[in-house]
Design a protein around this motif. Structure first.
Motif, PDB file in Angstrom:
ATOM      1  N   PHE A   1     -29.096  26.372  15.521  1.00  0.00           N
ATOM      2  CA  PHE A   1     -28.124  25.685  16.370  1.00  0.00           C
ATOM      3  C   PHE A   1     -27.883  24.265  15.877  1.00  0.00           C
ATOM      4  N   VAL A   2     -28.913  23.661  15.291  1.00  0.00           N
ATOM      5  CA  VAL A   2     -28.868  22.250  14.926  1.00  0.00           C
ATOM      6  C   VAL A   2     -27.918  21.980  13.758  1.00  0.00           C
ATOM      7  N   ALA A   3     -28.004  22.751  12.685  1.00  0.00           N
ATOM      8  CA  ALA A   3     -27.216  22.478  11.481  1.00  0.00           C
ATOM      9  C   ALA A   3     -25.705  22.563  11.730  1.00  0.00           C
ATOM     10  N   PRO A   4     -25.194  23.663  12.323  1.00  0.00           N
ATOM     11  CA  PRO A   4     -23.753  23.701  12.565  1.00  0.00           C
ATOM     12  C   PRO A   4     -23.290  22.617  13.545  1.00  0.00           C
ATOM     13  N   THR A   5     -24.118  22.269  14.506  1.00  0.00           N
ATOM     14  CA  THR A   5     -23.762  21.206  15.446  1.00  0.00           C
ATOM     15  C   THR A   5     -23.689  19.867  14.731  1.00  0.00           C
ATOM     16  N   ALA A   6     -24.633  19.622  13.827  1.00  0.00           N
ATOM     17  CA  ALA A   6     -24.629  18.373  13.063  1.00  0.00           C
ATOM     18  C   ALA A   6     -23.394  18.285  12.172  1.00  0.00           C
ATOM     19  N   VAL A   7     -23.011  19.389  11.538  1.00  0.00           N
ATOM     20  CA  VAL A   7     -21.815  19.398  10.692  1.00  0.00           C
ATOM     21  C   VAL A   7     -20.568  19.204  11.550  1.00  0.00           C
ATOM     22  N   TRP A   8     -20.544  19.783  12.739  1.00  0.00           N
ATOM     23  CA  TRP A   8     -19.401  19.605  13.634  1.00  0.00           C
ATOM     24  C   TRP A   8     -19.269  18.135  14.052  1.00  0.00           C
ATOM     25  N   ILE A   9     -20.388  17.487  14.361  1.00  0.00           N
ATOM     26  CA  ILE A   9     -20.356  16.056  14.715  1.00  0.00           C
ATOM     27  C   ILE A   9     -19.883  15.235  13.514  1.00  0.00           C
ATOM     28  N   TRP A  10     -20.351  15.584  12.331  1.00  0.00           N
ATOM     29  CA  TRP A  10     -19.924  14.930  11.097  1.00  0.00           C
ATOM     30  C   TRP A  10     -18.403  15.051  10.949  1.00  0.00           C
ATOM     31  N   ALA A  11     -17.868  16.231  11.205  1.00  0.00           N
ATOM     32  CA  ALA A  11     -16.426  16.451  11.087  1.00  0.00           C
ATOM     33  C   ALA A  11     -15.644  15.668  12.141  1.00  0.00           C
ATOM     34  N   ILE A  12     -16.167  15.571  13.352  1.00  0.00           N
ATOM     35  CA  ILE A  12     -15.495  14.797  14.404  1.00  0.00           C
ATOM     36  C   ILE A  12     -15.462  13.319  14.040  1.00  0.00           C
ATOM     37  N   VAL A  13     -16.543  12.808  13.484  1.00  0.00           N
ATOM     38  CA  VAL A  13     -16.570  11.407  13.032  1.00  0.00           C
ATOM     39  C   VAL A  13     -15.519  11.198  11.942  1.00  0.00           C
TER      40      VAL A  13
ATOM     41  N   GLN B   1       0.844  -1.194   0.000  1.00  0.00           N
ATOM     42  CA  GLN B   1       0.000   0.000   0.000  1.00  0.00           C
ATOM     43  C   GLN B   1       0.876   1.241   0.000  1.00  0.00           C
ATOM     44  N   GLN B   2       0.620   2.103  -0.950  1.00  0.00           N
ATOM     45  CA  GLN B   2       1.379   3.340  -1.039  1.00  0.00           C
ATOM     46  C   GLN B   2       0.685   4.425  -0.241  1.00  0.00           C
ATOM     47  N   THR B   3       1.488   5.267   0.344  1.00  0.00           N
ATOM     48  CA  THR B   3       0.911   6.394   1.066  1.00  0.00           C
ATOM     49  C   THR B   3       1.077   7.655   0.230  1.00  0.00           C
ATOM     50  N   GLY B   4       0.127   8.522   0.326  1.00  0.00           N
ATOM     51  CA  GLY B   4       0.170   9.767  -0.416  1.00  0.00           C
ATOM     52  C   GLY B   4       0.972  10.821   0.331  1.00  0.00           C
ATOM     53  N   SER B   5       0.919  12.015  -0.183  1.00  0.00           N
ATOM     54  CA  SER B   5       1.680  13.106   0.415  1.00  0.00           C
ATOM     55  C   SER B   5       0.875  13.877   1.464  1.00  0.00           C
ATOM     56  N   LYS B   6      -0.371  13.499   1.658  1.00  0.00           N
ATOM     57  CA  LYS B   6      -1.213  14.181   2.647  1.00  0.00           C
ATOM     58  C   LYS B   6      -0.951  13.607   4.033  1.00  0.00           C
ATOM     59  N   SER B   7      -0.897  14.474   5.016  1.00  0.00           N
ATOM     60  CA  SER B   7      -0.596  14.079   6.389  1.00  0.00           C
ATOM     61  C   SER B   7      -1.862  13.732   7.164  1.00  0.00           C
ATOM     62  N   LYS B   8      -1.808  12.605   7.865  1.00  0.00           N
ATOM     63  CA  LYS B   8      -2.926  12.162   8.694  1.00  0.00           C
ATOM     64  C   LYS B   8      -3.140  13.137   9.856  1.00  0.00           C
ATOM     65  N   ILE B   9      -2.044  13.615  10.434  1.00  0.00           N
ATOM     66  CA  ILE B   9      -2.127  14.543  11.580  1.00  0.00           C
ATOM     67  C   ILE B   9      -2.745  15.869  11.143  1.00  0.00           C
ATOM     68  N   ALA B  10      -2.281  16.400  10.001  1.00  0.00           N
ATOM     69  CA  ALA B  10      -2.811  17.679   9.525  1.00  0.00           C
ATOM     70  C   ALA B  10      -4.302  17.557   9.201  1.00  0.00           C
ATOM     71  N   ALA B  11      -4.670  16.485   8.500  1.00  0.00           N
ATOM     72  CA  ALA B  11      -6.083  16.300   8.140  1.00  0.00           C
ATOM     73  C   ALA B  11      -6.954  16.135   9.383  1.00  0.00           C
ATOM     74  N   GLY B  12      -6.480  15.369  10.362  1.00  0.00           N
ATOM     75  CA  GLY B  12      -7.246  15.159  11.589  1.00  0.00           C
ATOM     76  C   GLY B  12      -7.423  16.435  12.392  1.00  0.00           C
ATOM     77  N   LEU B  13      -6.359  17.218  12.509  1.00  0.00           N
ATOM     78  CA  LEU B  13      -6.454  18.481  13.250  1.00  0.00           C
ATOM     79  C   LEU B  13      -7.337  19.494  12.527  1.00  0.00           C
ATOM     80  N   LEU B  14      -7.257  19.512  11.198  1.00  0.00           N
ATOM     81  CA  LEU B  14      -8.160  20.394  10.441  1.00  0.00           C
ATOM     82  C   LEU B  14      -9.611  19.990  10.653  1.00  0.00           C
TER      83      LEU B  14
END
Length: 134
Positions: free
Chosen positions: A102-114, A55-68
């Protein structure tokens, strides 16, 4: 053709495995030719003799993507970084256009955390199907 992650049969034109949801070519537990289990570091399948590509890994960082995803996930910045432009634009528009609720941004935030959890677990490749580098 078989999924390298779960060993399920796949069609050549499939982008993801319908059984486990991983991108085509990701994983190293099963032979893509015969579907038999293989050692993760094996160079050749002992069942059918096919050479296994590591399996080849790309140039994108797992840490950077996770923190973003954790800090700017509501705006979809991590998806822009990984190349998922359509999903990123959807997250950005939901957050900006429905920020008065309040609901929509919270739902998107949960989506991003997942998605952040999936990124740190290595289950979310970049848009080209390449695994993220550590």
């Amino acid at each position: 053709m078989f999924c390298r992650n779960c060993g399920a049969a796949m069609q050549p034109n499939q982008a993801v495995c319908l059984t486990c949801g991983t991108a085509m070519g990701t994983g190293n537990a099963f032979c893509p030719n015969c579907g038999q289990p293989v050692a993760p570091t094996a160079a050749v399948c002992v069942s059918c003799g096919v050479a296994l590509q590591q399996q080849q890994t790309g140039s994108k960082s797992k840490i950077a993507a996770g923190l973003l995803a954790i800090f700017l996930g509501q705006l979809g910045i991590h998806n822009f970084y990984l190349g998922y432009t359509k999903k990123a634009v959807i997250q950005l528009l939901i957050t900006l256009l429905l920020s008065w609720t309040f609901v929509a941004p919270t739902a998107v935030w949960i989506w991003a955390i997942v998605e952040a959890v999936k990124i740190f677990q290595g289950k979310l490749p970049d848009a080209n199907g390449m695994a993220l580098s550590d």
